[in-house]
Design a protein around this motif. Structure first.
Motif, PDB file in Angstrom:
ATOM      1  N   ALA A 184       0.819  -1.213   0.000  1.00 39.71           N
ATOM      2  CA  ALA A 184       0.000   0.000   0.000  1.00 39.71           C
ATOM      3  C   ALA A 184       0.852   1.263   0.000  1.00 39.71           C
ATOM      4  CB  ALA A 184      -0.925   0.004   1.215  1.00 39.71           C
ATOM      5  N   THR A 185       2.110   1.164   0.412  1.00 37.11           N
ATOM      6  CA  THR A 185       2.973   2.340   0.408  1.00 37.11           C
ATOM      7  C   THR A 185       3.440   2.718  -0.982  1.00 37.11           C
ATOM      8  OG1 THR A 185       4.947   0.977   0.768  1.00 37.11           O
ATOM      9  CG2 THR A 185       3.796   1.780   2.713  1.00 37.11           C
ATOM     10  N   GLY A 186       3.287   1.798  -1.945  1.00 34.51           N
ATOM     11  CA  GLY A 186       3.651   2.104  -3.326  1.00 34.51           C
ATOM     12  C   GLY A 186       5.135   2.339  -3.483  1.00 34.51           C
ATOM     13  N   SER A 187       5.481   3.367  -4.261  1.00 30.81           N
ATOM     14  CA  SER A 187       6.891   3.672  -4.515  1.00 30.81           C
ATOM     15  C   SER A 187       7.533   4.446  -3.377  1.00 30.81           C
ATOM     16  CB  SER A 187       7.018   4.472  -5.815  1.00 30.81           C
ATOM     17  OG  SER A 187       6.274   5.682  -5.722  1.00 30.81           O
ATOM     18  N   THR A 188       6.768   4.744  -2.308  1.00 32.65           N
ATOM     19  CA  THR A 188       7.351   5.454  -1.166  1.00 32.65           C
ATOM     20  C   THR A 188       8.436   4.619  -0.510  1.00 32.65           C
ATOM     21  OG1 THR A 188       5.273   6.621  -0.763  1.00 32.65           O
ATOM     22  CG2 THR A 188       6.851   6.521   1.046  1.00 32.65           C
ATOM     23  N   ILE A 189       8.107   3.372  -0.185  1.00 30.00           N
ATOM     24  CA  ILE A 189       9.089   2.461   0.399  1.00 30.00           C
ATOM     25  C   ILE A 189       9.858   1.725  -0.685  1.00 30.00           C
ATOM     26  CG2 ILE A 189       9.400   0.591   2.054  1.00 30.00           C
ATOM     27  CD1 ILE A 189       8.358   3.085   3.298  1.00 30.00           C
ATOM     28  N   PHE A 190       9.254   1.559  -1.875  1.00 24.75           N
ATOM     29  CA  PHE A 190       9.922   0.947  -3.031  1.00 24.75           C
ATOM     30  C   PHE A 190      10.297  -0.497  -2.739  1.00 24.75           C
ATOM     31  CE2 PHE A 190      13.300   0.826  -6.403  1.00 24.75           C
ATOM     32  CZ  PHE A 190      12.458   1.124  -7.460  1.00 24.75           C
ATOM     33  N   LEU A 191       9.293  -1.289  -2.329  1.00 25.75           N
ATOM     34  CA  LEU A 191       9.493  -2.707  -2.072  1.00 25.75           C
ATOM     35  C   LEU A 191       8.429  -3.500  -2.807  1.00 25.75           C
ATOM     36  CD1 LEU A 191      10.296  -2.642   1.754  1.00 25.75           C
ATOM     37  CD2 LEU A 191      11.908  -3.011  -0.104  1.00 25.75           C
ATOM     38  N   GLY A 192       8.732  -4.775  -3.087  1.00 23.60           N
ATOM     39  CA  GLY A 192       7.824  -5.609  -3.868  1.00 23.60           C
ATOM     40  C   GLY A 192       7.216  -6.732  -3.052  1.00 23.60           C
ATOM     41  N   LYS A 193       6.848  -7.821  -3.740  1.00 29.48           N
ATOM     42  CA  LYS A 193       6.123  -8.914  -3.089  1.00 29.48           C
ATOM     43  C   LYS A 193       6.637 -10.294  -3.474  1.00 29.48           C
ATOM     44  CE  LYS A 193       2.574  -8.974  -6.735  1.00 29.48           C
ATOM     45  NZ  LYS A 193       1.130  -8.884  -7.029  1.00 29.48           N
ATOM     46  N   LEU A 194       7.718 -10.393  -4.218  1.00 34.04           N
ATOM     47  CA  LEU A 194       8.160 -11.708  -4.704  1.00 34.04           C
ATOM     48  C   LEU A 194       8.538 -12.640  -3.555  1.00 34.04           C
ATOM     49  CD1 LEU A 194       8.937 -13.616  -6.991  1.00 34.04           C
ATOM     50  CD2 LEU A 194      11.195 -12.568  -7.004  1.00 34.04           C
ATOM     51  N   GLY A 195       9.416 -12.184  -2.656  1.00 30.00           N
ATOM     52  CA  GLY A 195       9.850 -13.039  -1.552  1.00 30.00           C
ATOM     53  C   GLY A 195       8.714 -13.504  -0.667  1.00 30.00           C
ATOM     54  N   PRO A 196       7.854 -12.588  -0.169  1.00 33.44           N
ATOM     55  CA  PRO A 196       6.720 -13.044   0.636  1.00 33.44           C
ATOM     56  C   PRO A 196       5.783 -13.977  -0.113  1.00 33.44           C
ATOM     57  CG  PRO A 196       7.090 -10.715   0.982  1.00 33.44           C
ATOM     58  CD  PRO A 196       7.999 -11.122  -0.127  1.00 33.44           C
ATOM     59  N   PHE A 197       5.610 -13.782  -1.442  1.00 32.45           N
ATOM     60  CA  PHE A 197       4.758 -14.688  -2.197  1.00 32.45           C
ATOM     61  C   PHE A 197       5.359 -16.090  -2.242  1.00 32.45           C
ATOM     62  CE2 PHE A 197       1.598 -11.802  -3.287  1.00 32.45           C
ATOM     63  CZ  PHE A 197       0.675 -12.386  -4.137  1.00 32.45           C
ATOM     64  N   VAL A 198       6.670 -16.170  -2.349  1.00 38.92           N
ATOM     65  CA  VAL A 198       7.325 -17.480  -2.300  1.00 38.92           C
ATOM     66  C   VAL A 198       7.082 -18.127  -0.940  1.00 38.92           C
ATOM     67  CG1 VAL A 198       9.562 -18.650  -2.315  1.00 38.92           C
ATOM     68  CG2 VAL A 198       9.067 -16.888  -4.013  1.00 38.92           C
ATOM     69  N   HIS A 199       7.204 -17.348   0.121  1.00 40.84           N
ATOM     70  CA  HIS A 199       6.960 -17.875   1.470  1.00 40.84           C
ATOM     71  C   HIS A 199       5.516 -18.334   1.617  1.00 40.84           C
ATOM     72  CE1 HIS A 199       6.945 -17.082   6.088  1.00 40.84           C
ATOM     73  NE2 HIS A 199       6.937 -18.367   5.805  1.00 40.84           N
ATOM     74  N   LEU A 200       4.571 -17.517   1.156  1.00 45.08           N
ATOM     75  CA  LEU A 200       3.152 -17.886   1.254  1.00 45.08           C
ATOM     76  C   LEU A 200       2.857 -19.145   0.452  1.00 45.08           C
ATOM     77  CD1 LEU A 200       1.510 -14.351   0.916  1.00 45.08           C
ATOM     78  CD2 LEU A 200       1.650 -15.741   2.980  1.00 45.08           C
ATOM     79  N   SER A 201       3.432 -19.230  -0.743  1.00 44.96           N
ATOM     80  CA  SER A 201       3.197 -20.399  -1.581  1.00 44.96           C
ATOM     81  C   SER A 201       3.764 -21.665  -0.942  1.00 44.96           C
ATOM     82  CB  SER A 201       3.819 -20.178  -2.965  1.00 44.96           C
ATOM     83  OG  SER A 201       3.610 -21.285  -3.802  1.00 44.96           O
ATOM     84  N   VAL A 202       4.936 -21.557  -0.338  1.00 46.01           N
ATOM     85  CA  VAL A 202       5.539 -22.710   0.321  1.00 46.01           C
ATOM     86  C   VAL A 202       4.735 -23.092   1.567  1.00 46.01           C
ATOM     87  CG1 VAL A 202       7.606 -23.534   1.503  1.00 46.01           C
ATOM     88  CG2 VAL A 202       7.823 -22.230  -0.603  1.00 46.01           C
ATOM     89  N   MET A 203       4.169 -22.094   2.271  1.00 44.33           N
ATOM     90  CA  MET A 203       3.286 -22.379   3.405  1.00 44.33           C
ATOM     91  C   MET A 203       2.101 -23.233   2.968  1.00 44.33           C
ATOM     92  SD  MET A 203       2.692 -19.007   5.705  1.00 44.33           S
ATOM     93  CE  MET A 203       3.995 -18.142   6.527  1.00 44.33           C
ATOM     94  N   ILE A 204       1.445 -22.779   1.891  1.00 46.39           N
ATOM     95  CA  ILE A 204       0.271 -23.508   1.399  1.00 46.39           C
ATOM     96  C   ILE A 204       0.665 -24.905   0.943  1.00 46.39           C
ATOM     97  CG2 ILE A 204      -1.546 -23.504  -0.339  1.00 46.39           C
ATOM     98  CD1 ILE A 204      -1.495 -20.480  -0.283  1.00 46.39           C
ATOM     99  N   ALA A 205       1.823 -25.018   0.279  1.00 48.70           N
ATOM    100  CA  ALA A 205       2.283 -26.332  -0.175  1.00 48.70           C
ATOM    101  C   ALA A 205       2.512 -27.270   1.006  1.00 48.70           C
ATOM    102  CB  ALA A 205       3.561 -26.177  -0.993  1.00 48.70           C
TER     103      ALA A 205
END
Length: 607
Positions: A113-134
């Protein structure tokens, strides 16, 4: 039809429906109803708004406690270093617990939600979430089918989950699978590749399908569609400039990885920041966010960095096949109050600075701002920002991967620049891998995660090092002829999970392995059957059903460091026993192996 009514006994001759009159226990129900009416009359004398205020306070307290509980459970950072460690066979307690899923999603949503203010993405957490579900689906499958737990099957699902996590972020299944292989695994099974590719393709297809249903796309197409010329996409001499650009990105990636890792070490070593991060993580996050937000504020300095654009719009403008210099040379576009969706490239053009000046200022400022953002203890992805910063060559060098080139082709929808882009990525990787560990390996080093480093370099003499040089010679063995009194003393005085089983105390010939839990259980079970004066030994416990495991793999004192390292990584091992002519003489765990590699890479100074 009129309702049939009657008179209730003791009532002030008020008619009631017969159905109500005939219900059981009328007197008790009448007393309860009267008590409730009396309580209502007394309570609302002070005004009903006071009770709603009390309810408001209680609800906000519950929400606050729930948020603190969720924040406490959030696994901060990228998540890829921890997943990489798990895929080597190391168990990180509660890291893949499905209870962390909601907290991770909420934290990641706040980050995005901070957008380009913090300038961070979602790839790493998505990998973590996907591995959690797996991991969760794997446990559900095991309970449903009724199969015993299978470590190999679990690792297959986790590897597929990592590939899906990458593929669903960019809707790029091919590069997603290859990126997960390059980042997560040192040895990879072809069987895992098929499974990961199948799951990643399903995820990417669903991602595109949802975009079509949501009217974001007309059909299944690339996310950042480009229109580069196909006939003559580039001149042959331009390959030199691609390689030169790759070399520049490689040098910058070395500086970035070094500065980022040094910053994390400084925060942990400095007394003030380490105490702040230990006790007041929200305060540190708020301070860092205020610094970044004040710089990227659009009416201020942020206007020279196109800070009104989101991460997706950054990529859309940077993949634009228009010459900004020629377009702004003949016109002076005004500074609009809001970004124009049809001409997002105008955000890079400011009346007080040229396009090239804006891009240079963006590169200089975002270099240190991104390093500061990565130190904030929140769920965030770090790959997308570095991909925006330098595209395939820079992101590939930072992460030590080549699949970033393929990712650029998949998200842009064209492959006409395959050869020069691959050469640029290779040049950048050749430089960065020679001098710096990858971004994720650097995080593993800082967090001191139990992960084996690579044996790099050919001049360190690693082939001459054998197991006999670094094995743990302190080995507690259990012999079959050992009296149970001594066995009990050994179990009480040690805390290892398994013991090497030898034939006799004198021969010390390794014949098997005894789990500590099985041995303790058997000792408790058989202790009541011991006759007074009897001198039982361990062989009696084993004969009564205490399970043992065969030694399917063991090391020799002459086994080289390279062979040992390959065995540990290929089979996800944590401990191996060492024998010499059949005799148990020591053991090697990943602790001794890691220390041996570190000693070779950074030899101690001579005294």
């Amino acid at each position: 039809m009129e309702e049939i009514v009657g008179l209730r006994e003791g009532s002030p001759r008020k008619p009631v429906p017969l159905q109500e009159l005939w219900r059981p226990c009328p007197r008790i129900r009448r007393n309860i109803q009267g008590s409730l009416e009396w309580l209502k009359e007394r309570l609302f004398r002070v005004g009903e708004d006071w009770y709603f205020l009390v309810a408001l306070g209680v609800l906000m307290a519950l929400i606050s406690y729930a948020m603190n509980f969720a924040i406490g459970r959030v696994v901060r950072g990228s998540g890829i270093p921890e997943v990489k460690t798990i895929l080597t066979g190391v168990i990180l307690e509660d890291y893949l617990d499905i209870k962390n899923f909601g907290a991770k999603v909420v934290g990641l949503s706040c980050t995005l939600a901070t957008g380009s203010t913090i300038f961070l993405g979602k790839l790493g957490p998505f990998v973590h979430l996907s591995v959690m579900i797996a991991a969760y689906l794997g446990r559900v499958r095991t309970k449903t089918v009724g199969e015993p737990e299978n470590k190999t099957k679990e690792m297959e699902l986790l590897a597929a989950g990592a590939a899906v996590g990458v593929a669903t972020v960019f809707a790029a299944p091919i590069s997603g699978v290859l990126f997960s292989i390059e980042v997560m695994s040192s040895h990879f099974s072809v069987w895992d590749y098929w499974r990961g590719f199948f799951a990643a393709t399903c995820g990417a297809f669903m991602f595109h399908l949802l975009a079509v249903f949501n009217s974001e796309q007309e059909t299944i197409t690339s996310i950042y569609k480009t229109s580069f010329p196909v006939d003559i996409p580039f001149d042959l001499p331009e390959i030199f400039f691609f390689v030169a650009l790759g070399a520049i990105c490689g040098i910058l990636s070395c500086g970035y990885n070094y500065c980022q890792r040094t910053s994390l070490f400084f925060l942990k070593a400095n007394g003030f920041t380490s105490k702040l991060l230990a006790t007041s993580k929200p305060l540190y996050s708020a301070l860092a966010a205020v610094v970044l937000a004040s710089i990227t504020y659009p009416p201020g300095v942020g206007r020279f960095m196109a800070s009104r654009l989101s991460m997706s719009e950054y990529l859309e403008t940077l993949f634009d096949n228009n010459s900004w210099a020629l377009m702004t040379k003949n016109s002076s576009p005004p500074w609009s109050a809001e970004p124009d969706p049809q001409n997002l490239w105008l955000e890079w053009c400011h009346p007080q600075m040229t396009v090239f000046g804006t891009l240079v200022f963006f590169l200089v400022m975002k270099f240190w701002m991104l390093i500061l953002a990565t130190t904030i203890p929140i769920p965030a992805g770090y790959f997308l920002p570095i991909f925006v910063y330098g595209a395939a060559a820079f992101s590939g060098a930072v992460t030590h991967t080549l699949s970033t080139a393929l990712l650029a082709f998949e998200v842009s929808g064209q492959i006409v620049h395959a050869l020069p882009v691959l050469m640029a990525v290779l040049a950048a990787n050749a430089i960065c891998q020679s001098y710096q560990p990858s971004f994720y390996d650097g995080t593993i080093i800082v967090k001191k995660l139990p992960y084996l480093p690579w044996i790099r370099g050919r001049k360190i003499g690693s082939h001459l090092v054998t197991v006999g040089h670094f094995m743990n010679c302190t080995l507690t063995t259990l012999a079959k002829d050992m009296p149970l009194e001594e066995v009990i003393k050994v179990v009480i005085s040690t805390d290892v999970t398994q013991y090497p089983l030898v034939e006799t105390t004198e021969s010390q010939v390794l014949v098997g392995i005894v789990k500590r839990t099985h041995l303790v259980q058997s000792l408790h079970t058989d202790s009541a059957s011991w006759a007074p004066g009897q001198q039982p030994c361990l062989q009696d416990i084993l004969a009564n059903g205490c399970p043992t495991q065969p030694v399917t793999l063991q090391l020799s004192t002459e086994t080289s460091l390279h062979e040992t390292h390959n065995l540990f990584e290929l089979l996800n091992l944590q401990l191996l026993f060492v024998t010499s002519r059949g005799r148990a003489v020591g053991s090697v765990s990943w602790v001794e192996l890691k220390k041996a590699i570190s000693t070779l890479t950074n030899p101690p100074a001579p005294k």
